[in-house]
Design an enzyme around this catalytic site. Sequence first.
Site, mmCIF file in Angstrom:
data_model
loop_
_atom_site.group_PDB
_atom_site.id
_atom_site.type_symbol
_atom_site.label_atom_id
_atom_site.label_comp_id
_atom_site.label_asym_id
_atom_site.label_seq_id
_atom_site.Cartn_x
_atom_site.Cartn_y
_atom_site.Cartn_z
ATOM 1 N N HIS A 72 0.857 -1.205 0.000
ATOM 2 C CA HIS A 72 0.000 0.000 0.000
ATOM 3 C C HIS A 72 0.888 1.248 0.000
ATOM 4 C CE1 HIS A 72 -3.837 -2.234 1.060
ATOM 5 N NE2 HIS A 72 -2.902 -3.134 1.269
ATOM 6 N N TYR A 343 3.806 -5.194 9.709
ATOM 7 C CA TYR A 343 3.654 -3.735 9.596
ATOM 8 C C TYR A 343 4.748 -3.048 10.423
ATOM 9 C CZ TYR A 343 -1.074 -4.487 7.643
ATOM 10 O OH TYR A 343 -2.146 -4.876 6.875
#
Length: 370
Positions: A72, A343
Amino acid sequence: MTLLHDLTGAPPGMTTRSLLLRLSAIGVVLAAGAGTFAYAGGWLSPGALTPARIVDRLEEVNGRHPGFRRNHAKGLCVSGRFAAGGAGARLSTASLFAAGQVTPVEGRVALAGGQPYAADAETTVRSLALRFRLPDGEEWRTGMNTIPVFPVRTPEAFYDQLLAAKPDPATGKPDPERLKAFFAAHPESAKAAALIKARTITSGFADSTYWGLNAFRFMAADGSATPVRWAAVPERASAPENAAQAARADKNFLFDDLAAQLRQGPLSWHLVATLGRPDDAVADATLPWPSDRETVDLGTLTLTGAEPETAGHCQDVNFDPLVLPDGIAPSDDPLLSARSAAYARSFTRRAGEEKSPSAVAAAPARGAGL
Ligand code: HEM
């Protein structure tokens, strides 16, 4: 008391034998702790899947783009608020669901994939990540995608699928044989891919539904836990994608349209929780829940502004799906802890790197008053 007793916390009257027993017990605990860290680092088992290996693979398939998210990567920061309608309060003690509660929200819209300068395309999965700041210092962070199910069930399948779907430089498309082998080994992914392919693609960020995909649990005041999946459903009627859009010279047309729409006025979504029943899958994000499940409208998310990704804005946020307030708990979905760990690894890498300007921030339309 001897130094040894000080270190072990043993009472002064303890015999040498019991002291040795206690020391060996401490040794076992220390060894177990060291083992846990070694496992997490992948040092003991070279084949083990670790957060670092997942992020390495994202870099392998996308190339290295220092300073950017490893997935992303192309995005725009947004901000607004969440106004609770009160219907969620019977299901969860989270203070942001109390009737009338208005919670400030910062977020990020993005395109899935690790290419920060890719041209916008309708078929690319869009995402909305949100950070709710609750009054007592608590936070809720969530990331949602414009697909109805996730393509893989486990972190291992995520890792394998990245390589299976890697475009072949000669054709620009994944190697069909490799993809076939992946789906043969993961029939759940083949079913999910069919559902994803059949989705309606809308004209932009503003009229998209964003699904949280992983299951969580809402914890009520009476101690009961309800399995939930949430989604942000747009108030604006959805328009189908328009082939003329992709032909535009503006390579950031999806982001630029959203910024222009926000300049004209706020955009709203309903945050809707779907309630699972006891036999609904909570540990398999490839499986949709039956369409007759009860839904609860938790309140209205209103986005009021957009800012380019720069220091101090959403660039410095890790939308870790396990940052949850009291009243929301994780499910047994194995993707959740893998996401949280990957993440963090992506965040740590990008935080220490030189930053290049975001493609979206550099677009000419940004000069028009973002
Ligand atoms: C094992 C499964 C997954 C892995 C390894 C993974 C990996 C990643 C990584 C490394 C990032 C960049 C994080 C950063 O640098 O801040 C990311 C971003 C993101 N992922 Fe995942 N992901 C997984 C599953 C999912 C699922 C199930 C969703 C479902 C909604 C999701 C939604 C998102 C979103 C919305 C972002 C962008 C967040 C932002 O704008 O900062 N991911 N993912």
